[in-house]
Design an enzyme around this catalytic site. Structure first.
Site, short mmCIF file in Angstrom:
data_model
loop_
_atom_site.label_atom_id
_atom_site.label_comp_id
_atom_site.label_asym_id
_atom_site.label_seq_id
_atom_site.Cartn_x
_atom_site.Cartn_y
_atom_site.Cartn_z
N ILE A 157 5.44 -0.90 1.11
CA ILE A 157 5.27 -2.41 1.70
C ILE A 157 5.66 -3.41 2.65
O ILE A 157 6.44 -3.28 2.70
CB ILE A 157 6.02 -3.03 0.43
CG1 ILE A 157 5.37 -2.42 -0.86
CG2 ILE A 157 4.87 -4.33 0.03
CD1 ILE A 157 4.07 -1.75 -1.37
N THR A 158 4.42 -3.12 3.37
CA THR A 158 4.29 -3.82 4.95
C THR A 158 5.33 -5.74 4.01
O THR A 158 5.13 -6.40 3.91
CB THR A 158 3.52 -4.76 5.14
OG1 THR A 158 2.65 -3.76 6.06
CG2 THR A 158 2.75 -5.76 6.65
N GLU A 363 -4.24 0.26 5.08
CA GLU A 363 -5.24 -0.49 4.63
C GLU A 363 -6.28 0.75 4.33
O GLU A 363 -7.69 0.03 4.26
CB GLU A 363 -5.36 -1.11 4.86
CG GLU A 363 -4.26 -2.37 5.03
CD GLU A 363 -4.27 -3.63 5.48
OE1 GLU A 363 -5.73 -4.58 5.20
OE2 GLU A 363 -3.85 -4.66 5.70
N GLY A 364 -6.55 1.78 3.97
CA GLY A 364 -7.42 2.74 3.23
C GLY A 364 -7.12 3.31 4.53
O GLY A 364 -8.25 3.06 5.89
N THR A 365 -7.20 4.19 4.88
CA THR A 365 -7.68 6.06 5.48
C THR A 365 -8.80 5.56 5.53
O THR A 365 -9.57 5.59 6.04
CB THR A 365 -6.99 7.56 5.02
OG1 THR A 365 -7.52 7.49 3.84
CG2 THR A 365 -5.65 7.29 4.41
N SER A 366 -8.65 6.47 7.11
CA SER A 366 -10.18 6.53 8.28
C SER A 366 -11.30 7.56 6.74
O SER A 366 -12.81 7.77 7.02
CB SER A 366 -9.92 7.57 9.05
OG SER A 366 -9.73 6.17 10.09
N1 CAA Z 1 -14.85 -5.14 -4.03
C1 CAA Z 1 -14.65 -5.00 -5.26
N2 CAA Z 1 -14.95 -4.40 -6.14
C2 CAA Z 1 -15.18 -3.05 -6.09
C3 CAA Z 1 -14.86 -2.61 -4.29
C4 CAA Z 1 -14.78 -3.71 -3.81
N3 CAA Z 1 -14.94 -3.33 -2.24
N4 CAA Z 1 -15.40 -1.84 -4.27
C5 CAA Z 1 -15.46 -1.06 -5.82
N5 CAA Z 1 -15.43 -1.70 -6.76
C6 CAA Z 1 -14.97 -2.21 -7.98
C7 CAA Z 1 -16.20 -0.98 -8.58
O1 CAA Z 1 -17.36 -2.04 -8.94
C8 CAA Z 1 -15.48 -0.98 -9.53
O2 CAA Z 1 -15.55 -2.47 -11.23
P1 CAA Z 1 -16.84 -2.10 -12.25
O3 CAA Z 1 -16.76 -0.86 -13.01
O4 CAA Z 1 -16.10 -3.38 -13.05
O5 CAA Z 1 -18.35 -2.87 -10.97
C9 CAA Z 1 -14.00 -0.70 -9.60
O6 CAA Z 1 -13.89 -2.07 -8.50
C10 CAA Z 1 -13.10 0.51 -9.68
O7 CAA Z 1 -14.05 1.10 -8.27
P2 CAA Z 1 -14.74 2.62 -7.70
O8 CAA Z 1 -14.92 3.36 -9.70
O9 CAA Z 1 -15.31 2.92 -7.03
O10 CAA Z 1 -12.78 2.82 -8.01
P3 CAA Z 1 -12.08 4.27 -7.21
O11 CAA Z 1 -11.06 4.31 -8.01
O12 CAA Z 1 -13.23 5.36 -6.96
O13 CAA Z 1 -11.98 3.17 -5.49
C11 CAA Z 1 -11.65 3.47 -3.62
C12 CAA Z 1 -12.12 3.26 -4.43
C13 CAA Z 1 -12.73 2.54 -2.13
C14 CAA Z 1 -11.27 4.80 -3.49
C15 CAA Z 1 -9.93 2.70 -3.56
O14 CAA Z 1 -9.43 3.35 -4.36
C16 CAA Z 1 -9.73 2.44 -2.43
O15 CAA Z 1 -10.21 1.90 -1.41
N6 CAA Z 1 -8.76 3.04 -1.45
C17 CAA Z 1 -7.97 3.13 -0.82
C18 CAA Z 1 -6.60 1.94 -1.59
C19 CAA Z 1 -6.38 1.28 0.40
O16 CAA Z 1 -6.86 0.79 0.91
N7 CAA Z 1 -5.15 1.35 -0.14
C20 CAA Z 1 -4.03 0.63 1.30
C21 CAA Z 1 -2.60 0.35 1.18
S1 CAA Z 1 -2.76 -1.76 1.66
C22 CAA Z 1 -2.41 -2.00 3.24
O17 CAA Z 1 -2.29 -0.46 3.17
C23 CAA Z 1 -1.17 -3.25 2.91
C24 CAA Z 1 0.06 -2.88 4.28
O18 CAA Z 1 0.88 -2.53 4.60
C25 CAA Z 1 -1.06 -2.57 5.28
#
Ligand code: CAA
Length: 379
Positions: A157-158, A363-366
């Site tokens: 957690i940043t 914030e999401g790997t490449s």
């Molecule tokens: N915006 C809004 N809703 C979205 C969306 C978006 N970009 N993408 C998908 N959704 C919705 C979908 O429509 C679905 O909802 P409905 O059924 O109601 O339509 C729901 O979300 C689930 O979507 P998916 O089935 O596509 O979900 P998934 O489990 O396959 O995951 C993923 C998609 C893109 C892999 C996602 O899990 C993801 O982005 N993973 C990476 C997580 C991440 O970035 N973590 C970073 C941690 S925070 C951090 O790093 C902060 C820091 O310290 C600096």
């Protein structure tokens, strides 16, 4: 299509650049070595309006657009990528989410001090067992009368140690998958919050990254953000905005490394002339320059789509994917141009190289960015 900075954006760039060069540059290296959080500098960033730059002025923010936000994060990260991510998380992962989804009561209580920089926020989504597969989180939330009770551990957690406010994602009903996820605001001084392991990192070492443990953490039911069933969608919507911020952070690292390489190439003499006179060096600089320009346009394109209220999920992922690769490329070439000196702590380029790597991960790997882009291509 043409693009010109507005007067306001140009003034902001100068203000942030002056701040970064006067307040961050002088001890960025020491803070990195000592893993020391820039407490005083973050306070000043708040006073300058950097911590809630896009928030509506009625909630204490700067009311600027997303291009301005990208300029802010780029300029901070050009000097100190740790300051860049501290600011980015507060702006996009916390303030943006609260302004877009939270109740008026939450906005008054939490968003206003966060946007003014009087408080610091952090975003608690990742867990030891759920990173890329974010909806597989195990932290639970149970309703008990007028309160939510949260139990579980959040990871990486940043701002974790220094934050006053946490945006926490937890599941009320694991059998519902992502539809069970809720988004809840938690105060740092809640007795159910404990700070766990503080990570020792390769880069962005003066930003803090920690585990946060919630043990029977009770918060009022009114601390729920948005509609209950939309918790996971809220997380992903917030991350779309956050990815523009991390792309801008990567951009700043790339520019900082590039500028250091240009300066060094003009000063360093070998074979009787500055090394900038050799094509081997010129070609590296030309490639760095080209990638920086391309990355910047991808970031501004995503920012512009967001400001116009158009879908920008894939654009943000493209920007983050390319800008983070550009940061790695430029930092690597900058070290190469510096030769042996680039491998030492005497020059800033080794820090840029260490800092660049995280932009391909958080914030999401490449790979997750490619997945998001591919879904758009194929749908
Ligand atoms: N915006 C809004 N809703 C979205 C969306 C978006 N970009 N993408 C998908 N959704 C919705 C979908 O429509 C679905 O909802 P409905 O059924 O109601 O339509 C729901 O979300 C689930 O979507 P998916 O089935 O596509 O979900 P998934 O489990 O396959 O995951 C993923 C998609 C893109 C892999 C996602 O899990 C993801 O982005 N993973 C990476 C997580 C991440 O970035 N973590 C970073 C941690 S925070 C951090 O790093 C902060 C820091 O310290 C600096």
């Amino acid at each position: 299509m043409d693009f010109q900075y507005t007067e306001e954006q140009l003034m902001l760039r100068q203000t942030v650049r002056d701040f970064a060069e006067q307040e961050l540059a002088k001890d960025a290296r020491e803070r990195d070595a000592e893993e020391r959080f820039p407490t005083e500098q973050v306070k000043k960033m708040g006073e300058l309006g950097f911590m809630g730059i896009q928030v509506d002025p009625k909630y204490g923010g700067g009311g600027m657009d997303t291009v301005a936000y990208a300029i802010l994060i780029e300029e901070l990260s050009r000097v100190d990528a740790s300051a860049g991510v501290i600011c980015s998380v507060n702006n996009s992962l916390v303030c943006y989410g609260l302004e877009k989804f939270a109740s008026e009561e939450i906005k008054q209580k939490y968003l206003v001090p966060l946007a003014k920089g009087e408080k610091l926020g952090s975003f608690c989504l990742s867990e030891p067992g759920s990173g890329s597969d974010a909806s597989a989180l195990k932290t639970t939330v149970v309703r008990d009368g007028d309160e939510w009770v949260i139990n579980g551990t959040k990871n990486f957690i940043t701002n974790g140690v220094h934050a006053d406010v946490y945006i926490v994602f937890a599941t009320e009903d694991p059998s519902k998958g992502y539809k069970g996820v809720r988004c809840i605001v938690v105060d740092r001084d809640n007795p159910g919050v404990k700070i766990g392991k503080k990570e020792k990192k390769l880069g962005i070492r003066s930003s803090d990254t920690a585990s946060i443990i919630f043990e029977d953490c009770r918060v009022p039911v009114s601390n729920l953000v948005g509609e209950p069933e939309k918790g996971f969608r809220i997380a992903l919507t917030i991350l779309d905005c956050g990815r523009i911020g991390i792309a801008a952070q990567a951009m700043g690292i790339a520019v900082g490394a590039f500028e250091a390489a240009v300066k060094y190439a003009k000063e360093r003499e070998q074979f009787g002339r500055p090394i900038a006179r050799f094509q081997a060096i010129q070609f590296m600089l030309a490639e760095m320059d080209t990638r920086i320009h391309a990355a910047r346009w991808l970031i501004y394109h995503a920012a512009n789509l967001k400001d116009r209220g158009e879908p920008y999920e894939a654009a943000a992922s493209r920007a983050k994917l390319y800008a983070s690769e550009t940061a790695m490329f430029c930092a690597d070439r900058a070290v190469q141009i510096h030769g042996g000196y680039g491998y030492t702590k005497d020059y800033p380029v080794e820090r840029f190289l260490r800092d660049a790597k995280i932009t391909e991960i958080y914030e999401g790997t490449s790979e997750i960015q490619k997945l998001v882009i591919a879904r758009h291509v194929l749908k």
